[in-house]
Design a protein around this motif. Structure first.
Motif, PDB file in Angstrom:
ATOM      1  N   MET A  74      -0.298  -6.927   7.468  1.00  0.00           N
ATOM      2  CA  MET A  74       0.795  -5.968   7.450  1.00  0.00           C
ATOM      3  C   MET A  74       0.850  -5.351   6.063  1.00  0.00           C
ATOM      4  O   MET A  74       0.585  -6.025   5.052  1.00  0.00           O
ATOM      5  CB  MET A  74       2.116  -6.667   7.785  1.00  0.00           C
ATOM      6  CG  MET A  74       3.309  -5.728   7.875  1.00  0.00           C
ATOM      7  SD  MET A  74       4.814  -6.575   8.440  1.00  0.00           S
ATOM      8  CE  MET A  74       5.082  -7.724   7.086  1.00  0.00           C
ATOM      9  N   THR A  75       1.156  -4.075   6.004  1.00  0.00           N
ATOM     10  CA  THR A  75       1.284  -3.378   4.729  1.00  0.00           C
ATOM     11  C   THR A  75       2.702  -2.850   4.600  1.00  0.00           C
ATOM     12  O   THR A  75       3.170  -2.071   5.457  1.00  0.00           O
ATOM     13  CB  THR A  75       0.279  -2.228   4.609  1.00  0.00           C
ATOM     14  OG1 THR A  75      -1.043  -2.768   4.652  1.00  0.00           O
ATOM     15  CG2 THR A  75       0.465  -1.483   3.295  1.00  0.00           C
ATOM     16  N   MET A  76       3.379  -3.273   3.543  1.00  0.00           N
ATOM     17  CA  MET A  76       4.758  -2.863   3.272  1.00  0.00           C
ATOM     18  C   MET A  76       4.782  -1.794   2.199  1.00  0.00           C
ATOM     19  O   MET A  76       3.950  -1.797   1.283  1.00  0.00           O
ATOM     20  CB  MET A  76       5.580  -4.080   2.832  1.00  0.00           C
ATOM     21  CG  MET A  76       5.824  -5.075   3.953  1.00  0.00           C
ATOM     22  SD  MET A  76       6.115  -6.760   3.382  1.00  0.00           S
ATOM     23  CE  MET A  76       4.438  -7.330   3.120  1.00  0.00           C
ATOM     24  N   VAL A  77       5.730  -0.868   2.304  1.00  0.00           N
ATOM     25  CA  VAL A  77       5.859   0.235   1.360  1.00  0.00           C
ATOM     26  C   VAL A  77       6.989  -0.089   0.385  1.00  0.00           C
ATOM     27  O   VAL A  77       8.121  -0.399   0.795  1.00  0.00           O
ATOM     28  CB  VAL A  77       6.148   1.550   2.106  1.00  0.00           C
ATOM     29  CG1 VAL A  77       6.226   2.711   1.103  1.00  0.00           C
ATOM     30  CG2 VAL A  77       5.069   1.827   3.148  1.00  0.00           C
ATOM     31  N   LEU A  78       6.672  -0.015  -0.913  1.00  0.00           N
ATOM     32  CA  LEU A  78       7.632  -0.286  -1.971  1.00  0.00           C
ATOM     33  C   LEU A  78       7.848   1.016  -2.732  1.00  0.00           C
ATOM     34  O   LEU A  78       6.941   1.501  -3.417  1.00  0.00           O
ATOM     35  CB  LEU A  78       7.112  -1.365  -2.919  1.00  0.00           C
ATOM     36  CG  LEU A  78       6.483  -2.607  -2.260  1.00  0.00           C
ATOM     37  CD1 LEU A  78       5.896  -3.524  -3.324  1.00  0.00           C
ATOM     38  CD2 LEU A  78       7.506  -3.339  -1.421  1.00  0.00           C
TER      39      LEU A  78
END
Length: 599
Positions: free
Chosen positions: A329-333
């Motif tokens: 999973m890739t989370m956006v910060l």
């Protein structure tokens, strides 16, 4: 060459198929595929756009062998490259009309199954091709006794003499399983010219030609570091090797097709996925430090001077296995406090999972810019990859934990995509077996079988780092600019290792490049390699340096263990790094700027 091999091959090479190409002293071999999934219309383009004697292609790779091995495990009638059958359905009649022999490694994990499919489609079309196939590469059933463990599939990289026997025997279509990528080019050349096992220089020259065209449009401008100099890259034409009786060749393409063939495009492909100056194959060891390239006219590059040595005593074996299951999973910060946001969500997710995966890998890509004009430019990406033998651990347990924290984490929490169910991943490792442990056979169209004996003369491989530039120093002012200002690069994967071939275009720049790219400098320029073994090979005739970074890719592309699992962009990363380049080596616009010069 043994007497048995002479009977199998040499006695039949006096009457090779005529084809539609050049005279008997030149064999014109085209490529129409570089991987399983390449352009489907390439086979027809190559057959229609100009003369050929032989049409080949590569449908296999480490990841492909895992895919085909899984297919065969589910359904024993499958396990070959189905896209090749689709191409042949469209083009078999055309190839027969033009008397072009087709040689393909599309058999994958089930070459007999592919033969059956070809005969069925030929019968549907009222065609009667002579179909031969090469077998013996599949060692899966013998893996334990050969010391290869218990892989899902184990396939030896066979050589070219079986293909040669099939072509010389009059086959219209020759299919193989796992052979070396260059073998599909070398085999027809053996059949045409009657080379024996001792014609090492000729075999090495054909190996170089085969290595150049095996990756299709990478030889005609695809994935090229100087791509902005090529006028038409919309649809690069596929490459052709015109092989001569002495093993020398000219790399070209059909007139009027896109892309370009020049010394740089050929250099880049020669350096692709190699080790040191000795390029090992089952029939010959090719000395890459002897290769000479010369522009021979528009879209024509001559390859000459290639020296061959006896092959190694062992065959390489592709061993692929299922490694377990993975999810990511890739989370956006976005915006401020990126490091703190990343630390918070990492603590939360790891604490929320009811079962700890066997491995968890976090990667923070600082793609954000301060005071950004768009939200995307203000955002960084945090990726997490989990692996475990149990699919439930990386599926339900991981996905549930990721969803549960969504409204109680850092400000602005969102992901590029919701977590999925996870998927199996594979691992690749090379094995080695003695050449005489493999039964290399050709099955002709009439069902007769010819055994191809192994080479009688082999030599254990010794590392060859090439010859660096000696006694030449470059003084004077320098400028800090990206390495790619004057250097090209091409990178790729060799199992768990990565290679980067770097070259310069001018003789004057070669001593500088040779002195610059030491293992220590590579580790400094590419910090991801800092703790890994790095070896450097010097290839003066190509004005090139080849770098091998061991273990950068973990268990290989099938395991997806890195952001760039096949190291395709590694060379471009290196080219983007800033180094001190002597100003007299720079293009005029860069050399005349002085703001960053140093003495």
């Amino acid at each position: 060459m043994t007497s048995a091999m002479t009977s199998a091959v040499t006695s039949t090479v006096t009457s090779p198929r005529a084809g539609t190409g050049s005279g008997s002293d030149v064999l014109r071999v085209g490529s129409c595929s570089a991987f399983y999934g390449d352009r489907l219309d390439a086979m027809r383009e190559m057959l229609q756009d100009g003369p050929l004697d032989v049409l080949t292609g590569d449908w296999l790779a480490e990841l492909t062998m895992l895919i085909l091995g899984r297919d065969r495990a589910k359904d024993p009638s499958t396990g070959y490259a189905k896209t090749f059958v689709r191409q042949l359905r469209d083009c078999l009649g055309l190839a027969l009309d033009r008397r072009v022999t087709i040689v393909a490694n599309a058999g994958g994990a089930n070459t007999p199954g592919l033969v059956t499919a070809i005969r069925e489609l030929a019968a549907e079309q009222g065609l009667h091709p002579r179909v031969a196939h090469v077998r013996g590469d599949d060692l899966t059933a013998r893996a334990g006794e050969l010391g290869l463990g218990e892989p899902l599939a184990a396939h030896a990289y066979l050589g070219a003499f079986g293909i040669a026997d099939a072509v010389a025997g009059g086959a219209d279509v020759v299919v193989t399983g796992r052979v070396t990528d260059a073998s599909v080019v070398i085999g027809p050349a053996i059949a045409r010219f009657g080379w024996g096992r001792d014609d090492l220089d000729a075999l090495a020259g054909a190996t170089a030609a085969g290595h150049v065209i095996e990756c299709g449009t990478q030889a005609t401008g695809g994935n090229h570091p100087f791509f902005t100099e090529i006028d038409d890259l919309l649809r690069p034409g596929f490459p052709i090797a015109e092989i001569h009786r002495d093993g020398s060749s000219v790399i070209t393409k059909h007139p009027g097709t896109g892309g370009a063939v020049d010394v740089d495009t050929v250099t880049g492909q020669l350096l692709y996925e190699i080790g040191d100056a000795r390029y090992l194959g089952p029939d010959v060891t090719t000395r890459l430090d002897t290769v000479t390239l010369r522009q021979d006219g528009p879209d024509r590059v001559a390859i000459s001077g290639v020296v061959g040595e006896p092959p190694p005593p062992d065959l390489k074996v592709s061993c692929v296995s299922l490694g377990g299951h993975r999810n990511e999973m890739t989370m956006v910060l976005t915006g401020l406090d990126v490091e703190a946001k990343a630390a918070l969500v990492r603590r939360q997710l790891e604490a929320s999972m009811t079962t700890t995966p066997a491995s968890t890998t976090w990667t923070l890509a600082r793609t954000d810019h301060p005071d950004a004009a768009t939200e995307q430019e203000a955002s960084a990406l945090l990726s997490v990859v989990v692996r475990d033998p149990d699919p439930a651990v990386v599926g339900r347990a991981f996905s549930s934990a990721a969803v549960e924290i969504a409204l109680g984490s850092y400000p602005g929490f969102h992901t590029l995509a919701p977590p999925g169910a996870g998927a199996p991943y594979g691992s690749y490792r090379p094995g080695f077996v003695p050449q005489d442990a493999v039964t290399h056979e050709v099955v002709h169209d009439d069902g007769s079988v010819v055994t191809v004996p192994p080479p009688e003369r082999t030599v254990a491989p010794q590392p060859h780092p090439g010859e660096p530039a000696h006694g030449e120093t470059i003084g004077g002012p320098t400028r800090r600019v990206p390495l790619g200002t004057i250097a090209g690069a091409r990178s790729g994967d060799k199992g768990g290792h990565a290679n980067i071939g770097v070259w310069v275009r001018e003789d004057a720049a070669w001593p500088w490049l040779s002195g610059l790219l030491t293992p220590e400098t590579v580790r400094r320029l590419l910090p991801e390699t800092a703790d890994l073994p790095v070896t450097v090979t010097h290839l003066p005739r190509l004005r090139a340096v080849n770098i091998v970074v061991q273990d950068l890719l973990g268990d290989g592309v099938a395991s997806q263990s890195r952001f760039d699992p096949q190291a395709k962009g590694l060379g471009e990363w290196l080219r983007s790094r800033v180094v001190d380049i002597p100003t007299h080596l720079l293009p005029p616009d860069d050399a005349t700027r002085t703001s960053e010069e140093s003495p």
